[in-house]
Design an enzyme around this catalytic site. Structure first.
Site, PDB file in Angstrom:
ATOM      1  N   ASP A 285      78.807  29.974   8.391  1.00 26.39           N
ATOM      2  CA  ASP A 285      79.263  29.408   9.664  1.00 26.39           C
ATOM      3  C   ASP A 285      79.755  27.966   9.550  1.00 26.39           C
ATOM      4  OD1 ASP A 285      76.718  28.497   9.195  1.00 26.39           O
ATOM      5  OD2 ASP A 285      75.969  28.828  11.225  1.00 26.39           O
TER       6      ASP A 285
ATOM      7  N   GLU B 170      68.592  20.928  -3.083  1.00 24.29           N
ATOM      8  CA  GLU B 170      69.780  20.451  -3.802  1.00 24.29           C
ATOM      9  C   GLU B 170      69.366  19.597  -5.002  1.00 24.29           C
ATOM     10  OE1 GLU B 170      69.236  20.076  -0.568  1.00 24.29           O
ATOM     11  OE2 GLU B 170      70.843  21.088   0.532  1.00 24.29           O
TER      12      GLU B 170
END
Lengths: 357, 357
Positions: free
Chosen positions: A204, A290
């Site tokens: 999205d 990350e």
């Protein structure tokens, strides 16, 4: 000599002369006829020659016109082919999209697929959080004629699943799915172009097409700003005038080794192949996925290659599609897939199509 | 006859014969020489002819090859051109997008623009709720090379504006903007193709490309299901087996003449030209904008032409992009446009680019 003999002699002589002259004359006539026919032949041949020369000139002119035309058309075709060939030599982008069923999933994947399908040399890897393959991603890839794509279904372990009511940051999302995609790449795409890159792209987010140009020249890790993420208008690396990354503007856990969003970087595939242990994990603090993955690849802040005009442009936004406000009845019917064919088509693939896959 | 006279006679005769024979002989030699040269000429000409015939054959073969090649290439080029020409003859779709500044506007418009730009004969009309033209839509249209598009800036009157804290249904949205687009079409596009259609498409909905194929054959009003809207998985007309619309599944104000969403229909442009008074209005009850406009066009439920395989497919979803959770500081800075160049690039066009427009 008597007269009789003389007359006889003269008669013979006359006859000889006569025949002589006759044969010479006949010879001349023959020769003259043969010359006439030869002259006619020469005339005929000359006409034929002139005709052939005219025809040749025509053909040569025609050839020349066709050569020009062909050259013209071939230049057009060549340019098109060259463009395609140039595109074929672009480094491959492995675009990894972790996804999960929800009422808006089909809408989001359709919109993302339509955004990605015209990007040259993009390999779309959809990894769905599902027990078994669902028809939706495959039908979408087929319908949009994706040249290169792969679909994996792998389920998040029971204890790591969130309820619909949980805030979306409660548990890390897409851990198992991203790792499955990395595993797939390490197994099946290890020997490819040294310029290939890997990018994690949610279904999205918004991707400006220019982002993909930025991904084609990455030695280790490319990095860029992300719009509307982490409470900020832009989350960005801070780039010194010499072009190196000297910090980040994130004000949430800035002590993280890489205080950046998953959408902010792409990594050279060879790094992923060289570090088979690097992956995402359920055992790291919130916001450290990350950093955990990138340090696992042996990367430091010095390796960051700022892209998007030295991080002065925003080509990706961490948008989110709002959860639909379904009636309680419809929400339960979606969960149980107790839907009409039309409703199934809104959130999945309708029965018939699915069984045709 | 005496001998002397006879000898004289014979001498003269011999001389005559001699000269006669000599001249015949010379004539023969000349003729023979001329014949030889003629024969040589014939031989030369025949060689020349054979050579020309060979050359002709070569040229003809070459021509034939080139003709085949040219034909082959021309078929390819023709197919491409034909495809383009076929596309050029498709009815125009006027896609009207009311929009308004917010942090996610640039992301949403970028994503929508990338979805629309490859649709043939689509004319994108962006109408922004703004006092004066902003650089963002123009820069986007220019960057994506839209073949046909138009941008209008028109501000909603003060008393009809909502606060950021208001629920999005408190006041009708896009009334002035949609009317401005209708006015633009009535003034500037009235004489065009009788098959042209008008569609209202928000900037954060999802449009499957197949929706646009459905819009090319509409006499008065085409209608189709919309995914995830009004609390339902699908809001749809109910189509009888004879292909006519006999009802709607909406359970919110089902008494409305047209209980449908703005994304559920497209109208033939000629209807809009023929009914210059038909428009949207602030003076109608909530949920009645569509019904007010469509009845103003003289339409009844009998006019509805069900599309998307008799309303059995979902090609559009009424998704919404979540309002970004900005920090209070960043939200105020966005409102006041007190942003860095990079932040401006995330939500608008950075200063330099804007001034170049």
């Amino acid at each position: 000599m008597n007269d009789a003999a003389m007359i006889k002699f003269l008669a013979i002589l006359s006859a000889i002369i006569f025949f002589n002259v006759f044969f010479f004359w006949r010879g001349n006539i023959d020769m003259s006829e043969s010359r006439t026919s030869l002259e006619a032949e020469v005339f005929r041949l000359e006409r034929k020659r002139d005709e052939l020369i005219r025809r040749n000139t025509d053909l040569e002119r025609q050839n020349h016109r066709m050569e020009l035309k062909l050259e013209h058309v071939e230049i057009q075709v060549r340019d098109l082919a060259q463009a395609r060939k140039d595109r074929k030599h672009l480094p491959t982008i492995y675009f990894i999209t972790p996804t999960k069923f929800r009422p808006e999933q089909k809408a989001d994947l359709t919109r993302l697929g339509q955004t990605l399908v015209h990007i040259p040399n993009l390999f779309w890897i959809i990894v769905e959080d599902a027990d078994e393959p669902s028809p939706l991603p495959r039908a979408l890839l087929k319908r949009l004629n994706f040249a290169s794509a792969y679909y994996i279904a792998v389920r998040t372990p029971e204890k790591m699943r969130m309820d619909a009511s949980d805030p979306n940051w409660k548990l890390p999302r897409g851990v198992i799915q991203r790792n499955a995609a990395l595993q797939y790449l390490r197994t099946n795409h290890r020997g490819l172009n040294k310029k290939s890159v890997v990018y994690f792209g949610d279904d999205d987010n918004v991707y400006d097409w220019r982002l993909f140009d930025e991904m084609r020249r990455i030695d280790k890790i490319g990095i860029w700003p992300v719009g509307i993420v982490g409470g900020l208008v832009v989350e960005t690396p801070i780039v010194a005038s010499n072009g190196s990354v000297i910090g980040f503007n994130s004000n949430w856990k800035p002590e993280r080794p890489f205080p950046i969003d998953m959408a902010a970087f792409a990594i050279n595939l060879s790094l992923i192949v060289q570090h088979p242990e690097a992956q995402f994990s359920f055992d790291v603090s919130r916001g450290y996925q990350e950093s955990h993955f990138l340090t696992g690849l042996g990367l430091t802040r010095q390796d960051l290659e700022p892209k998007a005009e030295f991080c002065s442009k925003v080509y990706v936004w961490h948008t989110r599609t709002e959860n639909s406000k379904l009636t309680r009845l419809d929400r339960r019917r979606v969960e149980e897939m107790a839907l009409s064919d039309l409703e199934k088509d809104a959130v999945n693939e309708a029965g018939n199509e699915a069984s045709n896959e």
